[in-house]
Design a protein around this motif. Structure first.
Motif, PDB file in Angstrom:
ATOM      1  N   ALA A  17       0.655  -1.030  -0.327  1.00  0.00           N
ATOM      2  CA  ALA A  17       0.616  -0.177   0.031  1.00  0.00           C
ATOM      3  C   ALA A  17       0.864   1.869   0.014  1.00  0.00           C
ATOM      4  N   VAL A 110      -5.625   1.452   1.846  1.00  0.00           N
ATOM      5  CA  VAL A 110      -4.357   0.644   2.816  1.00  0.00           C
ATOM      6  C   VAL A 110      -3.969  -0.656   2.226  1.00  0.00           C
ATOM      7  N   ARG A 112      -5.407  -4.619   2.221  1.00  0.00           N
ATOM      8  CA  ARG A 112      -6.336  -5.696   1.670  1.00  0.00           C
ATOM      9  C   ARG A 112      -6.189  -6.367   3.625  1.00  0.00           C
ATOM     10  N   SER A 127      -9.690  -2.203   6.815  1.00  0.00           N
ATOM     11  CA  SER A 127     -10.165  -2.695   5.219  1.00  0.00           C
ATOM     12  C   SER A 127     -11.191  -2.278   5.317  1.00  0.00           C
ATOM     13  N   VAL A 140      -7.810   0.210  -1.773  1.00  0.00           N
ATOM     14  CA  VAL A 140      -7.112  -0.958  -1.464  1.00  0.00           C
ATOM     15  C   VAL A 140      -7.038  -1.707  -1.832  1.00  0.00           C
TER      16      VAL A 140
END
Length: 142
Positions: A17, A110, A112, A127, A140
């Motif tokens: 991320a 973010v 997962r 998430s 995500v």
């Protein structure tokens, strides 16, 4: 896009991320804000604390600083010009939502899955909560 947030706990998913957010921030010439949220103590942290006789708050702060430092290095290697680091404490989903709302994030990135697969299965992943409740766009990263 001016403010891209990425939440990290230092896990492999969070690192992906950070990489994705850094790429977007570089392309958009946006500020990248990297946030980590402390909310509990792992067994490893407790064992380290017991063996050193140290204080809990210092240990948690050091772990947060280490997590943010590693994420910052990833972002800088990707070519991001402006990186801001933030540490917060509390429930990860609610703390992230409150922070991105207060800071007027344009995008939240973010991973997962974070460190705790079991709690994600039992309580719902962070998430998933963020994708449903965040006041901005959420990306995500698998």
């Amino acid at each position: 896009m001016q403010r891209i947030f990425v939440a990290t706990d230092g896990s492999p998913g969070a690192n992906r991320a950070v990489d994705a957010a850094a790429t977007l921030a570089k392309i958009a010439r946006a500020k990248l804000i990297i946030l980590t949220v402390g909310n509990n103590v792992s067994g490893t942290q407790l064992r380290r604390l017991a063996s050193t006789g140290g204080d809990l708050s210092g240990l948690l702060e050091a772990d947060a600083t280490r997590t943010l430092g590693r994420a910052r290095q990833r972002a800088l290697r990707a070519g991001v010009a402006t990186v801001e680091l933030q540490t917060a404490w509390g429930d990860p989903a609610q703390t992230i939502i409150d922070t991105v709302r207060r800071k007027k994030a344009d995008l939240l990135v973010v991973g997962r899955r974070g460190r705790s697969r079991l709690s994600g299965l039992l309580l719902g992943s962070v998430s998933q909560k963020l994708a449903s409740l965040a006041p901005c766009k959420v990306m995500v990263v698998p």
